[in-house]
Design a protein around this motif. Structure first.
Motif, PDB file in Angstrom:
ATOM      1  N   LEU A  92     -81.269  -3.746  85.061  1.00 38.17           N
ATOM      2  CA  LEU A  92     -80.530  -3.190  83.931  1.00 38.17           C
ATOM      3  C   LEU A  92     -79.937  -4.280  83.051  1.00 38.17           C
ATOM      4  O   LEU A  92     -80.045  -4.215  81.818  1.00 38.17           O
ATOM      5  N   GLU A  93     -79.324  -5.286  83.654  1.00 43.32           N
ATOM      6  CA  GLU A  93     -78.661  -6.312  82.852  1.00 43.32           C
ATOM      7  C   GLU A  93     -79.634  -7.407  82.414  1.00 43.32           C
ATOM      8  O   GLU A  93     -79.727  -7.737  81.237  1.00 43.32           O
ATOM      9  N   LYS A  94     -80.375  -7.950  83.345  1.00 43.68           N
ATOM     10  CA  LYS A  94     -81.269  -9.073  83.040  1.00 43.68           C
ATOM     11  C   LYS A  94     -82.397  -8.674  82.097  1.00 43.68           C
ATOM     12  O   LYS A  94     -82.688  -9.380  81.131  1.00 43.68           O
ATOM     13  N   ASP A  95     -83.042  -7.554  82.360  1.00 45.81           N
ATOM     14  CA  ASP A  95     -84.218  -7.151  81.588  1.00 45.81           C
ATOM     15  C   ASP A  95     -83.896  -6.272  80.378  1.00 45.81           C
ATOM     16  O   ASP A  95     -84.535  -6.385  79.337  1.00 45.81           O
ATOM     17  N   LEU A  96     -82.906  -5.368  80.538  1.00 49.44           N
ATOM     18  CA  LEU A  96     -82.620  -4.406  79.471  1.00 49.44           C
ATOM     19  C   LEU A  96     -81.326  -4.712  78.719  1.00 49.44           C
ATOM     20  O   LEU A  96     -80.964  -3.995  77.793  1.00 49.44           O
ATOM     21  N   HIS A  97     -80.611  -5.748  79.152  1.00 46.50           N
ATOM     22  CA  HIS A  97     -79.382  -6.211  78.487  1.00 46.50           C
ATOM     23  C   HIS A  97     -78.292  -5.133  78.457  1.00 46.50           C
ATOM     24  O   HIS A  97     -77.548  -5.022  77.486  1.00 46.50           O
TER      25      HIS A  97
ATOM     26  N   LEU B  16     -71.383  -2.719  97.312  1.00 50.59           N
ATOM     27  CA  LEU B  16     -70.773  -3.887  96.690  1.00 50.59           C
ATOM     28  C   LEU B  16     -69.718  -4.489  97.605  1.00 50.59           C
ATOM     29  O   LEU B  16     -68.910  -3.763  98.186  1.00 50.59           O
ATOM     30  N   ALA B  17     -69.708  -5.812  97.718  1.00 46.25           N
ATOM     31  CA  ALA B  17     -68.652  -6.515  98.439  1.00 46.25           C
ATOM     32  C   ALA B  17     -67.392  -6.500  97.569  1.00 46.25           C
ATOM     33  O   ALA B  17     -67.432  -6.105  96.396  1.00 46.25           O
ATOM     34  N   GLU B  18     -66.279  -6.970  98.124  1.00 45.04           N
ATOM     35  CA  GLU B  18     -65.007  -6.892  97.411  1.00 45.04           C
ATOM     36  C   GLU B  18     -65.010  -7.641  96.083  1.00 45.04           C
ATOM     37  O   GLU B  18     -64.392  -7.218  95.129  1.00 45.04           O
ATOM     38  N   ASN B  19     -65.719  -8.756  96.002  1.00 45.49           N
ATOM     39  CA  ASN B  19     -65.722  -9.531  94.765  1.00 45.49           C
ATOM     40  C   ASN B  19     -67.014  -9.335  93.958  1.00 45.49           C
ATOM     41  O   ASN B  19     -67.318 -10.112  93.067  1.00 45.49           O
TER      42      ASN B  19
ATOM     43  N   PHE C 167     -71.600  -5.012  86.454  1.00 44.86           N
ATOM     44  CA  PHE C 167     -71.841  -5.465  85.092  1.00 44.86           C
ATOM     45  C   PHE C 167     -70.842  -6.539  84.696  1.00 44.86           C
ATOM     46  O   PHE C 167     -69.695  -6.523  85.133  1.00 44.86           O
ATOM     47  N   HIS C 168     -71.291  -7.467  83.836  1.00 40.32           N
ATOM     48  CA  HIS C 168     -70.386  -8.461  83.272  1.00 40.32           C
ATOM     49  C   HIS C 168     -69.364  -7.759  82.389  1.00 40.32           C
ATOM     50  O   HIS C 168     -69.651  -6.704  81.820  1.00 40.32           O
ATOM     51  N   GLY C 169     -68.207  -8.361  82.253  1.00 39.36           N
ATOM     52  CA  GLY C 169     -67.183  -7.824  81.366  1.00 39.36           C
ATOM     53  C   GLY C 169     -67.538  -8.087  79.914  1.00 39.36           C
ATOM     54  O   GLY C 169     -68.401  -8.910  79.609  1.00 39.36           O
TER      55      GLY C 169
ATOM     56  N   PRO D 170     -64.495 -16.273  92.942  1.00 38.38           N
ATOM     57  CA  PRO D 170     -64.959 -15.815  91.631  1.00 38.38           C
ATOM     58  C   PRO D 170     -65.780 -14.550  91.759  1.00 38.38           C
ATOM     59  O   PRO D 170     -66.450 -14.336  92.776  1.00 38.38           O
ATOM     60  N   PRO D 171     -65.733 -13.687  90.738  1.00 40.55           N
ATOM     61  CA  PRO D 171     -66.505 -12.449  90.809  1.00 40.55           C
ATOM     62  C   PRO D 171     -68.007 -12.739  90.784  1.00 40.55           C
ATOM     63  O   PRO D 171     -68.458 -13.684  90.147  1.00 40.55           O
ATOM     64  N   VAL D 172     -68.739 -11.915  91.506  1.00 41.99           N
ATOM     65  CA  VAL D 172     -70.190 -12.015  91.554  1.00 41.99           C
ATOM     66  C   VAL D 172     -70.744 -10.767  90.888  1.00 41.99           C
ATOM     67  O   VAL D 172     -70.380  -9.652  91.254  1.00 41.99           O
ATOM     68  N   ILE D 173     -71.606 -10.979  89.901  1.00 46.09           N
ATOM     69  CA  ILE D 173     -72.229  -9.842  89.223  1.00 46.09           C
ATOM     70  C   ILE D 173     -73.556  -9.565  89.910  1.00 46.09           C
ATOM     71  O   ILE D 173     -74.414 -10.427  89.996  1.00 46.09           O
ATOM     72  N   ARG D 174     -73.674  -8.376  90.459  1.00 43.60           N
ATOM     73  CA  ARG D 174     -74.908  -7.977  91.141  1.00 43.60           C
ATOM     74  C   ARG D 174     -75.670  -7.012  90.247  1.00 43.60           C
ATOM     75  O   ARG D 174     -75.226  -5.894  90.016  1.00 43.60           O
ATOM     76  N   ASP D 175     -76.765  -7.482  89.716  1.00 42.27           N
ATOM     77  CA  ASP D 175     -77.565  -6.658  88.813  1.00 42.27           C
ATOM     78  C   ASP D 175     -78.130  -5.462  89.578  1.00 42.27           C
ATOM     79  O   ASP D 175     -78.391  -5.529  90.771  1.00 42.27           O
ATOM     80  N   LEU D 176     -78.296  -4.383  88.870  1.00 38.34           N
ATOM     81  CA  LEU D 176     -78.781  -3.133  89.450  1.00 38.34           C
ATOM     82  C   LEU D 176     -80.171  -2.853  88.888  1.00 38.34           C
ATOM     83  O   LEU D 176     -80.374  -2.893  87.671  1.00 38.34           O
ATOM     84  N   SER D 177     -81.125  -2.598  89.767  1.00 37.15           N
ATOM     85  CA  SER D 177     -82.466  -2.266  89.299  1.00 37.15           C
ATOM     86  C   SER D 177     -82.568  -0.767  89.068  1.00 37.15           C
ATOM     87  O   SER D 177     -81.762   0.027  89.578  1.00 37.15           O
TER      88      SER D 177
END
Length: 124
Positions: free
Chosen positions: A29-34, A68-71, A75-77, A97-104
């Motif tokens: 969603l984030e990497k490919d479709l922005h 999702l883990a605690e951090n 999506f990016h802010g 630091p927060p980790v952004i986990r992209d969703l397919s």
């Protein structure tokens, strides 16, 4: 009735506006479709209405649904920390630091199927 992968792909295609781009279960969603920030949250809100599900609102329910883990966040802010003040405060307090986990699209499909199945079991 559970949504099909084709229905989820069509929904994401319509939401994202990418009419000619190939979208399948491996599309991010984030990497490919922005899709990020407020747009990401809007996608989830529209998915709730379109597919007739509710993402858990109780404490930790959303994190558990998306594993999702605690951090970790989906999506990016929207804003930027130009001064680095937020980063410095987090580091001084020992907060990782927060980790952004992209969703397919495939992962979104799996979550929607799971939520729909749970809703149908409760209705019985």
């Amino acid at each position: 009735m559970k949504p099909s992968l084709a229905e989820v792909i069509a929904f994401v295609r319509e939401f994202s506006g990418w009419k000619r781009k190939t979208i399948d279960e491996n599309t991010w969603l984030e990497k490919d479709l922005h899709i990020s920030g407020d747009d990401g949250m809007a996608l989830l809100e529209e998915a709730e209405q379109f597919f007739g599900v509710n993402f858990p609102a109780e404490s930790g329910g959303f994190r558990q649904t998306f594993s999702l883990a605690e951090n970790e966040y989906l999506f990016h802010g929207e804003g930027y920390d130009f001064s680095g003040l937020t980063y410095l405060c987090r580091r001084l307090r020992g907060i990782p630091p927060p980790v952004i986990r992209d969703l397919s699209v495939g992962q979104l499909y799996q979550v929607l199927v799971k939520l729909r199945s749970n809703k149908e079991q409760v209705a019985r």
